[in-house]
Design a protein around this motif. Sequence first.
Motif, short mmCIF file in Angstrom:
data_model
loop_
_atom_site.label_atom_id
_atom_site.label_comp_id
_atom_site.label_asym_id
_atom_site.label_seq_id
_atom_site.Cartn_x
_atom_site.Cartn_y
_atom_site.Cartn_z
N MET A 70 0.83 -1.21 0.00
CA MET A 70 0.00 0.00 0.00
C MET A 70 0.86 1.26 0.00
O MET A 70 1.88 1.31 0.68
CB MET A 70 -0.87 0.03 1.26
CG MET A 70 -1.85 -1.13 1.32
SD MET A 70 -2.78 -1.07 2.86
CE MET A 70 -3.55 -2.71 2.81
N SER A 71 0.40 2.27 -0.74
CA SER A 71 1.06 3.58 -0.66
C SER A 71 0.76 4.15 0.72
O SER A 71 -0.15 3.67 1.41
CB SER A 71 0.49 4.51 -1.74
OG SER A 71 -0.87 4.78 -1.45
N ASP A 72 1.46 5.19 1.12
CA ASP A 72 1.23 5.77 2.45
C ASP A 72 -0.21 6.21 2.61
O ASP A 72 -0.84 5.97 3.63
CB ASP A 72 2.17 6.96 2.70
CG ASP A 72 3.62 6.50 2.85
OD1 ASP A 72 3.82 5.26 2.99
OD2 ASP A 72 4.53 7.36 2.80
N SER A 73 -0.76 6.85 1.55
CA SER A 73 -2.12 7.38 1.69
C SER A 73 -3.14 6.25 1.73
O SER A 73 -4.11 6.29 2.50
CB SER A 73 -2.44 8.38 0.59
OG SER A 73 -2.53 7.71 -0.65
N ALA A 74 -2.91 5.18 0.91
CA ALA A 74 -3.85 4.04 0.94
C ALA A 74 -3.77 3.37 2.31
O ALA A 74 -4.80 3.01 2.90
CB ALA A 74 -3.51 3.05 -0.16
N GLY A 78 5.27 0.07 -14.62
CA GLY A 78 6.65 -0.01 -15.08
C GLY A 78 7.58 0.60 -14.04
O GLY A 78 7.14 1.01 -12.96
N GLU A 79 8.84 0.66 -14.38
CA GLU A 79 9.86 1.29 -13.53
C GLU A 79 9.41 2.70 -13.14
O GLU A 79 9.05 3.48 -14.03
CB GLU A 79 11.16 1.37 -14.36
CG GLU A 79 12.44 1.46 -13.56
CD GLU A 79 12.77 0.17 -12.83
OE1 GLU A 79 13.30 0.26 -11.72
OE2 GLU A 79 12.48 -0.92 -13.36
N GLY A 80 9.35 3.00 -11.85
CA GLY A 80 9.01 4.36 -11.43
C GLY A 80 7.53 4.68 -11.37
O GLY A 80 7.13 5.72 -10.87
N ASP A 81 6.66 3.77 -11.90
CA ASP A 81 5.21 4.01 -11.78
C ASP A 81 4.78 3.67 -10.36
O ASP A 81 5.33 2.77 -9.75
CB ASP A 81 4.41 3.08 -12.72
CG ASP A 81 4.64 3.43 -14.18
OD1 ASP A 81 5.09 4.56 -14.44
OD2 ASP A 81 4.39 2.56 -15.03
N SER A 82 3.74 4.37 -9.89
CA SER A 82 3.25 4.01 -8.56
C SER A 82 1.74 3.88 -8.58
O SER A 82 1.08 4.34 -9.51
CB SER A 82 3.70 5.04 -7.53
OG SER A 82 3.08 6.27 -7.83
#
Length: 362
Positions: free
Chosen positions: A257-261, A283-287
């Motif tokens: 999970m991202s911080d906000s999720a 891909g590389e760098g996508d979030s």
Amino acid sequence: MTAKTPILRINALTKTFENFTALHGIDLNVDDGEFLAIVGPSGSGKTTLIRILVGMDEPTDGSVWLRDKRIDVVPANKRPTCMVFQSLALFPHRTVGQNIEFPLKLRGVAPAKRKERALELLDTLRLPRDYYSKRIQQCSGGEKQRVALARALAFDPEILFFDEPLSALDYRLRKTLEKELKDLHRRTGKTFIYITHSLEEAMVMSDRIAIMKAGHFEQIAPAEEIYARPKSRFVAEFMGEVNFFDLVNGTASDVTMSDSAGASLAGQTGTLTIRPESLRRLGEGDSADLSFEGVVEAEYLLGSRVQYRITLASGREMGVEVLRENAVPGGVGASLTVGCDLKAAHLIADAQSTEDTPNAAA
Ligand code: ADP
Ligand code: MG
């Protein structure tokens, strides 16, 4: 439409056969002019319900109301409603005209008037008028279905009930008739109550869908809502392929999970529900709010889309579906990361946790 009195009200309806209860005190309101589909697996009680609604059987308990008139106590032939069977219920040796006029004859309508109505209905169903004297045996499957519909409309019923009328037909004819039924609904403005075990059929035609399971309604709502916000795992699975992740106190294995999720889901318990088509390849760098790392186990081409079965770190499998132009290079055996926004993941909160934490609903 919603402010008006419902045309049909089902109140605490129960049906028990000897020692088996097929309907468990169900409630339902149907709006005038609505197209309601009742969908559920075989044995869930759909036919039992519709038989009671049209008067072919009696409820054990509860009542059925047509506007302000109680009808579960009225004999079937005295009800201003009608049931459409499969075309098989037509009289094969009689003509199209005789079949359409049959309910009018029963009601004592004069021959000239009956014929006028039958011809009018041939127009409504887009059948040539000279079919009036054609025998049912000489009609194709689709034509028979249209004649059955014309017969159902003959005495201008207030509500039409359908019990899987298309299930015996081949795929192409079914697709055509689904659209014709929907058009017919629009043209006539009648209330249609349509039973099917095919969710796809329900989605194409109806305003609302009632999902039935073991003698009760699991959820009654427009198709988009049932699809996006199913109330239970049963409904989610009935609506197509889906991935479930157990969320316990804000965490779920295999889910990054991202911080906000993470903050939004903190403390929540239930089932995270993610459709394969909500996922995208990262891909590389996508979030993304939620992400998953896995290895492609199998690949299926579905025309413009590709479906994958991937294995996650814990060994569990997950379904992913992407547009063909986003296909995973390397296919089977390739490693990949997929993800979605939190709003594409629906949380089915546990009944318990909904009570404990008022903000649980996603
Ligand atoms: P559906 O139409 O959703 O497939 P039904 O309404 O036909 O389901 O049946 C619901 C349940 O009630 C089934 O378990 C079926 O066996 C049972 N049932 C239906 N009719 C009778 C009957 N006349 N006697 C006993 N059990 C019945
Ligand atoms: Mg049935």
